[in-house]
Write a protein that holds these residues in place. Structure first.
Motif, PDB file in Angstrom:
ATOM      1  N   VAL A 234      12.611 100.994 100.433  1.00  0.00           N
ATOM      2  CA  VAL A 234      12.618 101.775 101.675  1.00  0.00           C
ATOM      3  C   VAL A 234      13.008 103.234 101.422  1.00  0.00           C
ATOM      4  CG1 VAL A 234      13.561 101.976 104.001  1.00  0.00           C
ATOM      5  CG2 VAL A 234      13.173  99.706 103.016  1.00  0.00           C
ATOM      6  N   LEU A 235      14.215 103.447 100.893  1.00  0.00           N
ATOM      7  CA  LEU A 235      14.721 104.817 100.781  1.00  0.00           C
ATOM      8  C   LEU A 235      13.940 105.651  99.768  1.00  0.00           C
ATOM      9  CD1 LEU A 235      18.593 104.250 100.985  1.00  0.00           C
ATOM     10  CD2 LEU A 235      16.994 104.923 102.794  1.00  0.00           C
ATOM     11  N   GLU A 236      13.704 105.120  98.570  1.00  0.00           N
ATOM     12  CA  GLU A 236      12.992 105.909  97.561  1.00  0.00           C
ATOM     13  C   GLU A 236      11.588 106.314  98.006  1.00  0.00           C
ATOM     14  OE1 GLU A 236      12.793 105.058  93.498  1.00  0.00           O
ATOM     15  OE2 GLU A 236      14.842 105.760  93.160  1.00  0.00           O
ATOM     16  N   PRO A 237      10.784 105.406  98.607  1.00  0.00           N
ATOM     17  CA  PRO A 237       9.471 105.848  99.101  1.00  0.00           C
ATOM     18  C   PRO A 237       9.566 106.951 100.152  1.00  0.00           C
ATOM     19  CG  PRO A 237       9.517 103.464  98.915  1.00  0.00           C
ATOM     20  CD  PRO A 237      10.918 103.940  98.670  1.00  0.00           C
ATOM     21  N   ILE A 238      10.568 106.862 101.027  1.00  0.00           N
ATOM     22  CA  ILE A 238      10.730 107.910 102.043  1.00  0.00           C
ATOM     23  C   ILE A 238      11.075 109.236 101.379  1.00  0.00           C
ATOM     24  CG2 ILE A 238      12.173 108.684 103.963  1.00  0.00           C
ATOM     25  CD1 ILE A 238      12.401 105.774 104.826  1.00  0.00           C
ATOM     26  N   VAL A 239      12.005 109.202 100.426  1.00  0.00           N
ATOM     27  CA  VAL A 239      12.394 110.425  99.725  1.00  0.00           C
ATOM     28  C   VAL A 239      11.213 111.018  98.968  1.00  0.00           C
ATOM     29  CG1 VAL A 239      13.826 111.340  97.850  1.00  0.00           C
ATOM     30  CG2 VAL A 239      14.824 109.783  99.533  1.00  0.00           C
ATOM     31  N   ALA A 240      10.441 110.158  98.281  1.00  0.00           N
ATOM     32  CA  ALA A 240       9.282 110.644  97.522  1.00  0.00           C
ATOM     33  C   ALA A 240       8.246 111.271  98.448  1.00  0.00           C
ATOM     34  CB  ALA A 240       8.662 109.496  96.730  1.00  0.00           C
ATOM     35  N   THR A 241       8.020 110.642  99.597  1.00  0.00           N
ATOM     36  CA  THR A 241       7.027 111.167 100.547  1.00  0.00           C
ATOM     37  C   THR A 241       7.444 112.528 101.077  1.00  0.00           C
ATOM     38  OG1 THR A 241       6.333 108.931 101.190  1.00  0.00           O
ATOM     39  CG2 THR A 241       5.871 110.721 102.742  1.00  0.00           C
ATOM     40  N   VAL A 242       8.719 112.655 101.423  1.00  0.00           N
ATOM     41  CA  VAL A 242       9.227 113.936 101.942  1.00  0.00           C
ATOM     42  C   VAL A 242       9.213 114.994 100.847  1.00  0.00           C
ATOM     43  CG1 VAL A 242      11.241 115.101 102.898  1.00  0.00           C
ATOM     44  CG2 VAL A 242      10.603 112.821 103.728  1.00  0.00           C
ATOM     45  N   ARG A 243       9.610 114.626  99.637  1.00  0.00           N
ATOM     46  CA  ARG A 243       9.724 115.594  98.555  1.00  0.00           C
ATOM     47  C   ARG A 243       8.370 116.118  98.114  1.00  0.00           C
ATOM     48  NH1 ARG A 243      12.855 117.899  95.002  1.00  0.00           N
ATOM     49  NH2 ARG A 243      12.306 118.126  92.812  1.00  0.00           N
ATOM     50  N   HIS A 244       7.372 115.230  97.995  1.00  0.00           N
ATOM     51  CA  HIS A 244       6.089 115.647  97.430  1.00  0.00           C
ATOM     52  C   HIS A 244       5.124 116.205  98.476  1.00  0.00           C
ATOM     53  CE1 HIS A 244       7.193 114.174  93.530  1.00  0.00           C
ATOM     54  NE2 HIS A 244       7.396 112.950  93.975  1.00  0.00           N
ATOM     55  N   GLN A 245       5.322 115.894  99.756  1.00  0.00           N
ATOM     56  CA  GLN A 245       4.531 116.490 100.843  1.00  0.00           C
ATOM     57  C   GLN A 245       3.028 116.448 100.553  1.00  0.00           C
ATOM     58  OE1 GLN A 245       6.076 120.339 102.142  1.00  0.00           O
ATOM     59  NE2 GLN A 245       8.098 119.843 101.318  1.00  0.00           N
ATOM     60  N   LEU A 246       2.545 115.289 100.229  1.00  0.00           N
ATOM     61  CA  LEU A 246       1.137 115.134  99.879  1.00  0.00           C
ATOM     62  C   LEU A 246       0.237 115.207 101.107  1.00  0.00           C
ATOM     63  CD1 LEU A 246       1.382 112.234  97.264  1.00  0.00           C
ATOM     64  CD2 LEU A 246       0.714 114.590  96.799  1.00  0.00           C
ATOM     65  N   ARG A 247      -0.887 115.900 100.935  1.00  0.00           N
ATOM     66  CA  ARG A 247      -1.932 115.969 101.954  1.00  0.00           C
ATOM     67  C   ARG A 247      -3.287 115.852 101.273  1.00  0.00           C
ATOM     68  NH1 ARG A 247      -0.645 118.206 107.064  1.00  0.00           N
ATOM     69  NH2 ARG A 247       1.529 118.918 107.245  1.00  0.00           N
ATOM     70  N   VAL A 248      -4.213 115.212 101.949  1.00  0.00           N
ATOM     71  CA  VAL A 248      -5.580 115.130 101.437  1.00  0.00           C
ATOM     72  C   VAL A 248      -6.201 116.517 101.496  1.00  0.00           C
ATOM     73  CG1 VAL A 248      -7.880 114.159 101.823  1.00  0.00           C
ATOM     74  CG2 VAL A 248      -5.841 112.729 102.158  1.00  0.00           C
ATOM     75  N   SER A 249      -6.747 116.953 100.359  1.00  0.00           N
ATOM     76  CA  SER A 249      -7.415 118.256 100.346  1.00  0.00           C
ATOM     77  C   SER A 249      -8.929 118.100 100.473  1.00  0.00           C
ATOM     78  CB  SER A 249      -7.088 119.027  99.064  1.00  0.00           C
ATOM     79  OG  SER A 249      -7.443 118.277  97.913  1.00  0.00           O
ATOM     80  N   ARG A 250      -9.488 117.075  99.835  1.00  0.00           N
ATOM     81  CA  ARG A 250     -10.912 116.800 100.011  1.00  0.00           C
ATOM     82  C   ARG A 250     -11.244 115.417  99.465  1.00  0.00           C
ATOM     83  NH1 ARG A 250     -14.717 119.839  95.557  1.00  0.00           N
ATOM     84  NH2 ARG A 250     -13.514 119.300  93.677  1.00  0.00           N
ATOM     85  N   VAL A 251     -12.366 114.880  99.930  1.00  0.00           N
ATOM     86  CA  VAL A 251     -12.887 113.587  99.469  1.00  0.00           C
ATOM     87  C   VAL A 251     -14.273 113.842  98.897  1.00  0.00           C
ATOM     88  CG1 VAL A 251     -13.526 111.239 100.133  1.00  0.00           C
ATOM     89  CG2 VAL A 251     -11.572 112.367 101.239  1.00  0.00           C
ATOM     90  N   VAL A 252     -14.473 113.482  97.632  1.00  0.00           N
ATOM     91  CA  VAL A 252     -15.709 113.803  96.919  1.00  0.00           C
ATOM     92  C   VAL A 252     -16.372 112.513  96.435  1.00  0.00           C
ATOM     93  CG1 VAL A 252     -16.708 115.096  94.999  1.00  0.00           C
ATOM     94  CG2 VAL A 252     -14.647 115.949  96.139  1.00  0.00           C
ATOM     95  N   ALA A 253     -17.671 112.392  96.629  1.00  0.00           N
ATOM     96  CA  ALA A 253     -18.410 111.228  96.128  1.00  0.00           C
ATOM     97  C   ALA A 253     -18.379 111.231  94.601  1.00  0.00           C
ATOM     98  CB  ALA A 253     -19.847 111.254  96.635  1.00  0.00           C
ATOM     99  N   ALA A 254     -18.082 110.064  93.995  1.00  0.00           N
ATOM    100  CA  ALA A 254     -18.029 109.939  92.535  1.00  0.00           C
ATOM    101  C   ALA A 254     -18.972 108.866  92.030  1.00  0.00           C
ATOM    102  CB  ALA A 254     -16.605 109.615  92.093  1.00  0.00           C
ATOM    103  N   GLY A 255     -19.863 108.394  92.900  1.00  0.00           N
ATOM    104  CA  GLY A 255     -20.804 107.350  92.534  1.00  0.00           C
ATOM    105  C   GLY A 255     -21.145 106.552  93.771  1.00  0.00           C
ATOM    106  N   HIS A 256     -22.025 105.561  93.624  1.00  0.00           N
ATOM    107  CA  HIS A 256     -22.422 104.751  94.762  1.00  0.00           C
ATOM    108  C   HIS A 256     -21.235 103.919  95.258  1.00  0.00           C
ATOM    109  CE1 HIS A 256     -24.919 102.435  97.446  1.00  0.00           C
ATOM    110  NE2 HIS A 256     -24.479 101.312  96.905  1.00  0.00           N
ATOM    111  N   GLY A 257     -20.794 104.184  96.484  1.00  0.00           N
ATOM    112  CA  GLY A 257     -19.667 103.465  97.044  1.00  0.00           C
ATOM    113  C   GLY A 257     -18.332 103.839  96.441  1.00  0.00           C
ATOM    114  N   VAL A 258     -18.273 104.952  95.727  1.00  0.00           N
ATOM    115  CA  VAL A 258     -17.046 105.386  95.051  1.00  0.00           C
ATOM    116  C   VAL A 258     -16.740 106.824  95.456  1.00  0.00           C
ATOM    117  CG1 VAL A 258     -15.923 105.819  92.837  1.00  0.00           C
ATOM    118  CG2 VAL A 258     -17.434 103.846  93.103  1.00  0.00           C
TER     119      VAL A 258
END
Length: 480
Positions: A234-258
């Motif tokens: 519980v605590l470590e995932p919350i801390v990691a999420t807050v610390r790293h502040q990840l956001r999706v920047s883009r989604v790129v096709a890498a193959g059929h269905g990938v």
């Protein structure tokens, strides 16, 4: 391609491989930790029983009724201790993850499920027989009497029902009938089962009786287990999420269905060097935030500013509703992260030579491992397997890495032959090729395998026949 094709040549300038293995000490330390954890685990079971006997439990064997009751108590103590061990194995403790790996820890977790349930069932049956003999009642009547007379006893029956539900849903045949989220939710009942099992120990079992050593033992074990679960789940995932502040920047096709999902965040240099280890991702978008996705990085995190900002990437394949929805993620979507977990990384190395084999979407952790794990030119072999060239995901990137680092790369494409247990395409399999045909130093190499379960099993069997020992085999599973 109809024949195994070597698609990356070694560079002209090569230095001789260093004598001996630079990972020998690392492997011995990991093996010692694994052995020590095993000793501690079994000692905890023996210790729980020994403390009960030392606190006067042995006197219960003076009569037939007392003997049944005493055996029931012993079964309950051992069963509860195993349940707490199961919780610790699933708590993602770094000391366990670093010694045996996440997959192996969960394998032990599953193997303890049935023994712990049998012991707890034996606890209930033997206690009912023992109490019944003492009061002149049959076991069923005694069970009803306990339910009625003892205020907390109904919780013990609820606990047993919850344990049965958890163990039954863990069976492979049952798990495959339900989505991961259903199975995961049912397994959360394990915590409820443990909590509901404790009250009757105060009112009937005397487990926490004042002035006994076992009182302090069980308090310490229960508090330590609960603290570990709260901290690492519980605590470590919350801390990691807050610390790293990840956001999706883009989604790129890498193959059929990938698709490759690129994310930006802070302090991503702390995630570097994780190789093919995996993370648990939750994309905080409507309808998706409650879906946990276990994916490995498909490239090492890249830091692009002095303030710790950077970019990382995962590559996922459409294998169901959950993963299919990821292709529709919008830029700016926040991401919660847990990890990294597992030993599919340099931490598992024991030899200077390394062979990396990936199939399908299992190629993506191989790409990250290839980028980060150390080896001298000529000491690494990479084998990519797909039904066709388009199924060799991130193939161009892997080719560039192999050329730059001096690794030998093989592309194996085509269908497997019918009726033959093999991991290779039909032409290679019928021509008598084996894993050692691609990697002559296979028996003295660490072998990393990532791909579908049945295919990977064939690769591992081929490696064992070539003389590869179990500690040299590293397999990243895709099933749950």
């Amino acid at each position: 391609m109809n024949t195994p094709t070597q698609t990356a040549l070694q560079p002209a300038a090569r230095r001789a491989p260093a004598a001996g293995s630079p990972f020998k000490g690392q492997y011995r330390k990991r093996l010692f930790k694994a052995d020590l954890l095993t000793v501690i685990a079994w000692a905890s079971v023996a210790g729980a029983v020994a403390l009960w006997l030392a606190d006067g439990g042995v006197a219960g064997f003076s009569s037939v009724a007392g003997a049944f009751t005493a055996m029931g108590i012993v079964a309950g103590l051992a069963g509860m201790d195993l349940v707490l061990l199961m919780l610790l194995l699933a708590a993602r403790l770094p000391v366990i993850d670093g010694a045996v790996g996440h997959d192996r820890a969960l394998e032990f977790h599953r193997k303890l499920g049935k023994p712990s349930l049998y012991l707890l069932l034996a606890h209930g049956v033997l206690i009912a027989i023992g109490y019944g003999l003492a009061e002149g009642l049959d076991p069923i009547s005694e069970s009803v009497a306990l339910w009625v007379k003892v205020p907390d006893m109904w919780l013990a029956f609820v606990s047993m029902a919850l344990f049965i539900a958890v163990v039954v849903t863990s069976l492979v045949a049952v798990r495959r009938r339900f989505p991961y989220e259903f199975w995961y939710a049912v397994h959360l009942l394990t915590y409820a089962a443990v909590l509901t099992s404790l009250p009757h120990q105060f009112s009937v079992g005397g487990l926490f009786a004042e002035g006994t050593w076992q009182r302090w033992y069980w308090l310490a074990v229960c508090i330590a287990t609960g603290t570990a679960l709260l901290h690492y789940r519980v605590l470590e995932p919350i801390v990691a999420t807050v610390r790293h502040q990840l956001r999706v920047s883009r989604v790129v096709a890498a193959g059929h269905g990938v698709v490759s999902i690129e994310m930006t965040g802070r302090h991503l240099d702390e995630l570097a060097g994780s190789g093919g280890r995996f993370f648990i991702w939750r994309f905080l978008a409507p309808g998706q935030w409650w879906h946990p996705h276990p994916f490995s990085l498909s490239a090492e995190p890249l830091q692009f500013d002095a303030d710790g900002g950077g970019r990382l990437r995962i590559t996922v394949r459409n294998l169901g509703k959950g993963s299919a929805s990821l292709a529709r993620l919008k830029p700016g979507t926040r991401v919660a992260v847990e990890g990294p977990y597992g030993l599919f990384s340099t931490a598992a190395r024991s030899r200077k030579h390394v062979v990396m084999i990936g199939a399908g979407i299992g190629i993506t952790p191989i790409r990250a491992l290839l980028e980060s794990t150390p080896f001298a030119p000529g000491d690494a072999t990479v084998i990519l397997r797909g039904h066709s060239r388009s199924g060799l995901y991130l193939g161009d990137e892997i080719l560039e890495l192999c050329q730059r680092r001096g690794a030998t790369l093989f592309h194996l494409t085509g269908r497997r032959p019918r009726g033959v247990q093999t991991w290779q395409p039909e032409t290679e399999a019928r021509s008598g090729y084996r894993l050692a045909s691609y990697a002559p130093n296979l028996a003295d190499a660490d072998v990393y395998v990532c791909g579908p379960a049945d295919w990977a099993r064939n690769v591992l069997d081929d490696a064992r026949r070539a003389g590869v020992r179990e500690e040299q085999l590293h397999y990243e599973r895709f099933d749950w």
